[in-house]
Design an enzyme around this catalytic site. Structure first.
Site, mmCIF file in Angstrom:
data_model
loop_
_atom_site.group_PDB
_atom_site.id
_atom_site.type_symbol
_atom_site.label_atom_id
_atom_site.label_comp_id
_atom_site.label_asym_id
_atom_site.label_seq_id
_atom_site.Cartn_x
_atom_site.Cartn_y
_atom_site.Cartn_z
ATOM 1 C CG HIS A 130 0.528 -4.216 5.882
ATOM 2 N ND1 HIS A 130 -0.654 -4.834 5.543
ATOM 3 C CD2 HIS A 130 0.195 -2.941 6.236
ATOM 4 C CE1 HIS A 130 -1.655 -3.964 5.661
ATOM 5 N NE2 HIS A 130 -1.162 -2.818 6.089
ATOM 6 C CG ASP A 160 -1.149 -8.150 5.008
ATOM 7 O OD1 ASP A 160 -0.121 -7.989 5.701
ATOM 8 O OD2 ASP A 160 -1.943 -7.231 4.734
ATOM 9 C CG ASN A 232 -9.463 2.204 8.897
ATOM 10 O OD1 ASN A 232 -9.538 3.296 8.362
ATOM 11 N ND2 ASN A 232 -10.256 1.839 9.893
ATOM 12 C CB SER A 233 -3.817 -2.012 7.906
ATOM 13 O OG SER A 233 -3.828 -1.440 6.622
ATOM 14 C CG LEU A 252 -7.072 -0.682 -5.155
ATOM 15 C CD1 LEU A 252 -7.662 -1.101 -6.487
ATOM 16 C CD2 LEU A 252 -5.579 -0.979 -5.145
ATOM 17 C CB ALA A 253 -5.076 5.613 -2.474
ATOM 18 C CG LEU A 287 0.608 -27.323 -7.816
ATOM 19 C CD1 LEU A 287 -0.088 -26.851 -9.100
ATOM 20 C CD2 LEU A 287 0.097 -28.691 -7.414
ATOM 21 N N GLY A 288 5.215 -26.844 -6.853
ATOM 22 C CA GLY A 288 6.643 -26.937 -7.147
ATOM 23 C C GLY A 288 7.041 -26.416 -8.511
#
Length: 377
Positions: A130, A160, A232-233, A252-253, A287-288
């Site tokens: 991201h 990610d 920071n990502s 989480l914010a 697994l479909g």
């Protein structure tokens, strides 16, 4: 510590009180992967080692006072040593948002940024998908301030994670930790570029708050209370051995929420990097058919309730195997599964095309069906 009384031995300190100690003293420290060997000297029934060797190995500072004949050693903080060791392999990533339109496209201050970790001395950098997905004109800035044009070579949004390449050699490389050795409560250090690019290589300290977390993610995450903020990502979450235990991914914010940061564990990073190098992309097996977790699993309660099949694509391998909506999936190759993250973690060991045995409840009967895995799209 103790100094010898002669000028020639001013830099010596006692490491053993036994005259019979081997000529090579060994120290096993919590920050050392291998025992450390020092050259020693036996004097008056004691074994000595150069103080400069201790400082070089353990860090800190040492000072000999000729007036008192004492040598004073001041250890450094293990966190300081970790930062010195790892920070050179942490980079800042900056670029223009791809969706710039109108006047924003001409605004040189309209930039996005994140963090990356050097994993290849030849300029290979891992970061969050991201961070670079919607970024163009990438510039990578090393810890020493050198700047390079960056190019995104691989990207996997499911995990990610992404790879960025710069034309550089001899870069310091970060070491990935063994994820099985991570423990809740251990001290960790987050290094990254929070809020502003001017704050790159900022350091925050906390603990591993939890493991096996599943917060809007395909795979398990590590939870930490080390401060993680926008930018920071893609940065490193590091243990006191100087090893990267995870790549900081999200926080989480909300009003009243603090200290809830999450990182992608090192084992998932290694899994994705292996696929990038071997196949050019991550081959996610599937697994479909679509599955649904129990209510207890969704809200995080301990549960033994299995997964429920909610949709099977007509004409798919699963459809041909007789699997249908409403079936209950208990296990894949005798491994019981209670959540979608459990399933995704288990499927890391397989590739599309591999055959697995499913244990299901179908029309009231417990049955086993063999199924070739498809590739997730």
């Amino acid at each position: 510590m103790k100094a010898s009384p002669t000028k020639a031995a001013l830099a010596l300190c006692v490491v053993s009180m036994l005259a019979g100690t081997s000529a090579a003293a060994q120290l096993t420290d919590s920050t050392a992967v291998q025992p450390v060997q020092w050259q020693t000297k036996e004097l008056n029934g004691e074994v000595y080692v150069k103080a400069s060797d201790i400082v070089k190995t353990l860090g800190g500072t040492g000072h000999y006072n000729s007036g008192t004949g004492h040598y004073q050693y001041t250890p450094s903080s293990p966190i300081t040593e970790v930062v010195k060791s790892v920070s050179p392999s942490i980079v800042g990533i900056i670029g223009k948002p791809k969706n710039d339109r109108g006047s924003a496209a001409d605004n040189r201050y309209n930039l996005g940024h994140g963090t990356g970790i050097v994993i290849g001395a030849n300029g290979l950098i891992v970061t969050n998908a991201h961070v670079v997905k919607d970024m163009k004109q990438l510039v990578v800035v090393l810890a020493d301030g050198k700047q390079y044009v960056g190019k995104t070579t691989h990207m996997d949004e499911e995990s990610d994670l992404a790879l960025v390449k710069i034309e550089a050699t001899g870069l310091p490389v970060a070491a990935l930790a063994d994820s099985t050795q991570v423990e809740v409560g251990e001290t960790v250090v987050a290094i990254g570029t929070p809020m502003s690019f001017a704050l790159r290589n900022s350091v925050t300290v906390g603990v591993v708050s939890g493991m096996d977390r599943s917060i809007h993610s395909t795979y398990r995450l590590l939870q930490t209370d080390a401060a993680i903020n926008p930018g920071n990502s893609g940065g490193a979450l590091v243990n006191l051995k100087g090893e990267v235990i995870g790549i900081n991914s999200l926080k989480l914010a909300a009003a009243g929420v603090d200290g809830l940061g999450f990182a992608i564990p090192a084992d998932t990073v290694e899994y994705v990097l292996h696929h990038f190098v071997t196949y050019g992309k991550v081959k996610h097996p599937s697994l479909g058919f679509d599955l649904e977790e129990s209510w207890a699993a969704i809200i995080g309660l301990p549960t033994d309730e299995p997964l429920k099949v909610v949709r099977v694509t007509s004409g798919s391998l699963a459809d041909k195997a007789g699997i249908k909506a409403g079936d209950i999936l208990y296990s894949v190759d005798d491994v019981n599964l209670r959540s979608l993250v459990d399933l995704n973690e288990h499927l890391k060991a397989y590739l599309p095309g591999d055959q697995v045995t499913l244990t299901l409840q179908s029309s009231g009967d417990i049955v086993q069906k063999k199924l070739a895995l498809s590739e997730s799209r």
